[in-house]
Design a protein around this motif. Structure first.
Motif, PDB file in Angstrom:
ATOM      1  N   LEU A  22       0.806  -1.219   0.000  1.00  0.00           N
ATOM      2  CA  LEU A  22       0.000   0.000   0.000  1.00  0.00           C
ATOM      3  C   LEU A  22       0.844   1.276   0.000  1.00  0.00           C
ATOM      4  CD1 LEU A  22      -2.880  -0.913   2.496  1.00  0.00           C
ATOM      5  CD2 LEU A  22      -2.797  -1.184   0.016  1.00  0.00           C
ATOM      6  N   ARG A  73       0.953   1.426  -4.802  1.00  0.00           N
ATOM      7  CA  ARG A  73      -0.448   1.006  -4.702  1.00  0.00           C
ATOM      8  C   ARG A  73      -0.986   0.624  -6.082  1.00  0.00           C
ATOM      9  NH1 ARG A  73      -4.751   1.880  -1.019  1.00  0.00           N
ATOM     10  NH2 ARG A  73      -3.394   3.076   0.351  1.00  0.00           N
ATOM     11  N   TRP A  88       2.965  -6.899   5.031  1.00  0.00           N
ATOM     12  CA  TRP A  88       1.973  -7.976   4.983  1.00  0.00           C
ATOM     13  C   TRP A  88       2.640  -9.344   5.125  1.00  0.00           C
ATOM     14  CZ3 TRP A  88      -2.038  -6.372   0.643  1.00  0.00           C
ATOM     15  CH2 TRP A  88      -2.771  -5.261   1.102  1.00  0.00           C
ATOM     16  N   GLN A 136      -2.901  -9.770   1.128  1.00  0.00           N
ATOM     17  CA  GLN A 136      -3.696  -9.194   2.198  1.00  0.00           C
ATOM     18  C   GLN A 136      -2.907  -9.215   3.500  1.00  0.00           C
ATOM     19  OE1 GLN A 136      -7.158 -11.664   2.626  1.00  0.00           O
ATOM     20  NE2 GLN A 136      -6.022 -13.406   3.401  1.00  0.00           N
ATOM     21  N   THR A 181      -0.134  -5.235  12.684  1.00  0.00           N
ATOM     22  CA  THR A 181       0.722  -4.518  11.738  1.00  0.00           C
ATOM     23  C   THR A 181       1.383  -3.298  12.378  1.00  0.00           C
ATOM     24  OG1 THR A 181       0.772  -3.289   9.641  1.00  0.00           O
ATOM     25  CG2 THR A 181      -1.283  -3.221  10.883  1.00  0.00           C
ATOM     26  N   ASP A 230      -1.196   0.841   6.874  1.00  0.00           N
ATOM     27  CA  ASP A 230      -2.379   0.063   7.256  1.00  0.00           C
ATOM     28  C   ASP A 230      -3.285   0.815   8.229  1.00  0.00           C
ATOM     29  OD1 ASP A 230      -1.870  -2.309   5.790  1.00  0.00           O
ATOM     30  OD2 ASP A 230      -0.327  -2.865   7.247  1.00  0.00           O
ATOM     31  N   GLU A 231      -2.823   1.970   8.704  1.00  0.00           N
ATOM     32  CA  GLU A 231      -3.572   2.672   9.751  1.00  0.00           C
ATOM     33  C   GLU A 231      -4.972   3.061   9.300  1.00  0.00           C
ATOM     34  OE1 GLU A 231      -1.214   5.930  11.043  1.00  0.00           O
ATOM     35  OE2 GLU A 231       0.172   4.684  12.218  1.00  0.00           O
ATOM     36  N   GLU A 232      -5.110   3.495   8.041  1.00  0.00           N
ATOM     37  CA  GLU A 232      -6.424   3.925   7.567  1.00  0.00           C
ATOM     38  C   GLU A 232      -7.320   2.750   7.215  1.00  0.00           C
ATOM     39  OE1 GLU A 232      -6.222   6.734   4.427  1.00  0.00           O
ATOM     40  OE2 GLU A 232      -4.995   8.179   5.541  1.00  0.00           O
ATOM     41  N   GLU A 233      -6.770   1.760   6.516  1.00  0.00           N
ATOM     42  CA  GLU A 233      -7.600   0.667   6.028  1.00  0.00           C
ATOM     43  C   GLU A 233      -7.775  -0.447   7.058  1.00  0.00           C
ATOM     44  OE1 GLU A 233      -6.972  -0.708   2.129  1.00  0.00           O
ATOM     45  OE2 GLU A 233      -6.270   1.223   1.346  1.00  0.00           O
ATOM     46  N   HIS A 234      -6.812  -0.597   7.969  1.00  0.00           N
ATOM     47  CA  HIS A 234      -6.884  -1.680   8.957  1.00  0.00           C
ATOM     48  C   HIS A 234      -6.557  -1.151  10.359  1.00  0.00           C
ATOM     49  CE1 HIS A 234      -6.936  -4.457   5.525  1.00  0.00           C
ATOM     50  NE2 HIS A 234      -5.883  -3.808   5.056  1.00  0.00           N
ATOM     51  N   GLU A 292      -6.142  -3.550  13.327  1.00  0.00           N
ATOM     52  CA  GLU A 292      -5.067  -4.543  13.274  1.00  0.00           C
ATOM     53  C   GLU A 292      -3.718  -3.949  13.673  1.00  0.00           C
ATOM     54  OE1 GLU A 292      -5.996  -7.572  12.799  1.00  0.00           O
ATOM     55  OE2 GLU A 292      -8.037  -6.887  12.404  1.00  0.00           O
TER      56      GLU A 292
END
Length: 677
Positions: free
Chosen positions: A397, A402, A570, A625, A632, A637-641, A644
């Motif tokens: 990402l 991306r 990932w 993924q 993580t 990944d902070e915005e989408e996950h 996690e």
């Protein structure tokens, strides 16, 4: 004054009578369960009936999944009866279950494993009055005391508290026995005791540096009893010596800038690689933090204790199959001669891979290929060095990757920023280019020579300080990764920054070399070729460079303790630095006498591991993924996950997650996801 401290703030023994009279909730609170006062620093504050109700509800569903090995239902008596009752009951019949348990408790007075029906250790201790202030090692009948205390009941305070605290890396004016609430305990005592200034005061019946051990009904040691802990199928299995706390737990882990031994100790248990049976173990781990000569003297004393207490040091030929961690700048040569002589057959994990004498710098051979292992440095998630991990261009990402599989575009040919002369002084254009002359003991003279020959070359950025260094890392083709005053760390930082490591350092192995083929993802140049460096790099064509970039995804995994820190591209931790250490140990055991550089040619599983693929796969496959078993650390990944992220776990645990990032969501270390199972 010391006596008054001891009297004013003793560690109270768990009140067995109160547990009988007050029921399971009282016993649970006193034993340090979630919801009890001792565990509030490690978990959410207990609301009225919240954790207690959950424990009872899980018990009525057939087992306690949350307390995991603690006395979740109080000190139960007939374990079989309690287990049967728990399996049969319903939430509406909790009082009936409580009555069954209390009656069973009064009949036999024996504790049980949480929710399992297995019997725990008997409550009678082999150490007399030790448990009031100390922890009884039931296997050895040894009383382990809080920092500085001694005696069969730990009632004797240190004669000079300031001197004692300073010895164990605390400030001399501190009260390092009691008042260090932020000093981490190993695995936060596994919810089987209280963390006191970095030392675990284990609940009665439990022992060990992290309270993970107890004796079974057969009198043999067991790990995380009642939590369904099982040794993992993937070898090797490793036995950890439970040394007196003066060798490890008394030291201030907060003052250690290289806590690799502590982190490995934690992870061995959560990964399922630790065994309590020394007779069946493949290797033996000496859990000490060793960096300089003084700590190596303690190692000599520790080995003396090991030889008197256990048979395995002498059984395996004077220390063979024994693993020691040393984080000094020049590896084994930082240790005193007595320590090196005593451990000639042991495996040292060090950061320094000098395998031949280097007279120019006055360095002596430190690494023994096939015996020792060169390992990457451990980078704290709170260190500025972790920023390249959090913003790695290898992440799918990354803004410039991306939706694409190709790498981030590269604008610079060679990048380096850092000390050149050994200090912070700026080099000049003429030779010798350092104001104080050539520093032979720093970087083998490599940094000085590279600067002298290439400081003003187009496409080369060689300087002491670069405020855009993090940005430039992602946009450079090659990043110089020389040695320093011994081992360096840039080869690791640049790898997970997506920059191909440029290695210049004769007779020095990189982490996991020669078992790991660094030529797959780096370029190595002999020191004699430094004046021609630009010509050498021009021979690396675009196709070859693309291959190096692709292989970096795997090489960077081996360089990173992902299972400690969290996923950064990932990756799921299967091929991280921790697992790579274990895999090299496994391959050596299976192929004795095979040269380390040939292990991949005789062991297909080992070859596949080093290439980050399953044995049946032709090559490494990029992940699609975020892995489900690992939180993580990546900023991408902070915005989408957001759910996690590892950061909340680090915050809840004073910066160190028990068992590592793999255990972020686990109720106990026995339940941590295992990437290989």
């Amino acid at each position: 004054p010391q006596t008054r401290v001891a009297q004013a703030r003793p560690l109270k023994r768990h009140d067995d009578a109160a547990e009988r009279a007050g029921g399971c909730e009282a016993g649970k609170a006193r034993a340090g369960h979630p919801g009890g006062p001792r565990m509030q620093q490690h978990g959410p504050p207990a609301g009225r009936g919240s954790e207690a109700a959950k424990v009872w509800q899980r018990a009525c569903a057939g087992g306690d999944g949350g307390a995991s090995g603690m006395f979740a239902l109080g000190r139960r008596g007939s374990c079989a009866a309690a287990g049967a009752a728990a399996a049969a009951c319903r939430p509406a019949r909790v009082r009936a279950l409580a009555l069954v348990l209390v009656v069973a408790l009064l009949v036999t007075g024996r504790p049980c494993a949480a929710g399992s029906g297995e019997e725990q250790s008997p409550v009678t201790s082999k150490c007399g009055a030790c448990n009031e202030r100390g922890t009884c090692n039931e296997e050895l009948a040894r009383c382990d005391c809080p920092r500085g205390y001694s005696g069969e009941d730990c009632a004797t305070p240190p004669s000079d508290n300031g001197k004692m605290c300073k010895k164990y890396l605390f400030t001399s004016g501190s009260n390092c026995t009691w008042d260090m609430p932020l000093n981490n305990c190993l695995n936060q005592c596994n919810q089987r005791g209280k963390c006191v200034a970095g030392w675990c005061h284990c609940s009665k019946g439990f022992y060990g540096m992290d309270c993970s051990l107890s004796l079974g009904v057969d009198g043999k040691p067991q790990l995380l009893a009642g939590s369904n802990y099982a040794l993992r199928k993937k070898r090797p299995s490793i036995y950890v010596y439970e040394l007196p706390p003066k060798f490890n737990a008394w030291y201030n882990i907060r003052q250690s800038d290289r806590p690799l031994a502590f982190m490995l100790h934690q992870r061995l248990l959560s990964a399922g690689a630790r065994t309590a049976d020394g007779d069946s173990a493949d290797y033996f781990f000496i859990p000490m933090t060793i960096r300089g000569p003084s700590e190596s003297l303690w190692l000599v004393d520790a080995i003396g204790y090991i030889r008197k207490t256990w048979p395995w040091w002498d059984k395996f030929g004077g220390g063979a199959r024994h693993v020691i961690v040393h984080t000094g700048d020049v590896g084994r040569m930082d240790a005193v001669g007595a320590a090196r002589d005593l451990t000639v057959n042991a495996t040292w994990l060090t950061h320094w891979g000098l395998y031949e004498d280097y007279p120019f710098s006055g360095w002596k051979k430190a690494h023994r290929p096939g015996i020792d292992i060169v390992v990457p440095i451990h980078i704290s998630p709170h260190s500025p060095r972790a920023r390249p991990l959090q913003h790695s261009p290898l992440h799918p990402l990354h803004p410039e990757r991306r939706g694409m599989q190709e790498a981030v575009r590269k604008n610079l040919e060679v990048l380096f920023a850092g000390r050149i002369c050994g200090g912070r002084e700026e080099p000049v254009a003429t030779w010798p280019n350092c104001p104080k002359g050539v520093n032979k003991g720093y970087s083998q003279g490599v940094r000085q020579l590279v600067h002298y020959h290439h400081w003003n070359r187009t496409g080369f950025s060689i300087m002491v300080s670069n405020k855009h260094y993090m940005r430039d890392l992602a946009h450079s083709r090659f990043c110089l990764a020389p040695t320093g005053g011994g081992h360096g760390h840039r080869q690791i930082l640049v790898a997970f920054s997506g920059c191909v490591p440029l290695l210049i350092g004769d007779s020095v192995y990189q982490p996991f070399e020669p078992e790991l083929d660094w030529s797959a993802f780096s370029v190595s140049v002999p020191q004699a070729k430094i004046p021609e460096l630009h010509d050498v790099l021009e021979t690396v064509g675009e196709e070859a460079f693309a291959g190096l970039q692709r292989a970096l995804h795997c090489g960077a995994q081996h360089m990173t303790y992902t299972s400690f820190l969290g996923s950064f591209q990932w990756d799921d931790g299967k091929y991280d630095a921790f697992e790579t250490i274990l895999e090299i140990l496994r391959a050596r055991l299976d192929h004795p006498g095979v040269e380390p550089e040939r292990l991949a040619s005789v062991d297909e599983d080992f070859k596949a591991f080093m290439e980050c693929r399953s044995p049946g796969e032709p090559e490494w496959q990029p992940p699609t993924q975020l892995p489900p078993n690992l939180c993580t650390i990546s900023a991408f990944d902070e915005e989408e996950h957001p759910k996690e992220a590892c950061q909340p776990c680090f915050q809840r645990n004073n910066g160190v997650i028990p068992g590592g990032a793999s255990c972020c969501k686990a109720a106990s270390l026995a339940e941590c996801p295992r990437a290989w199972e």
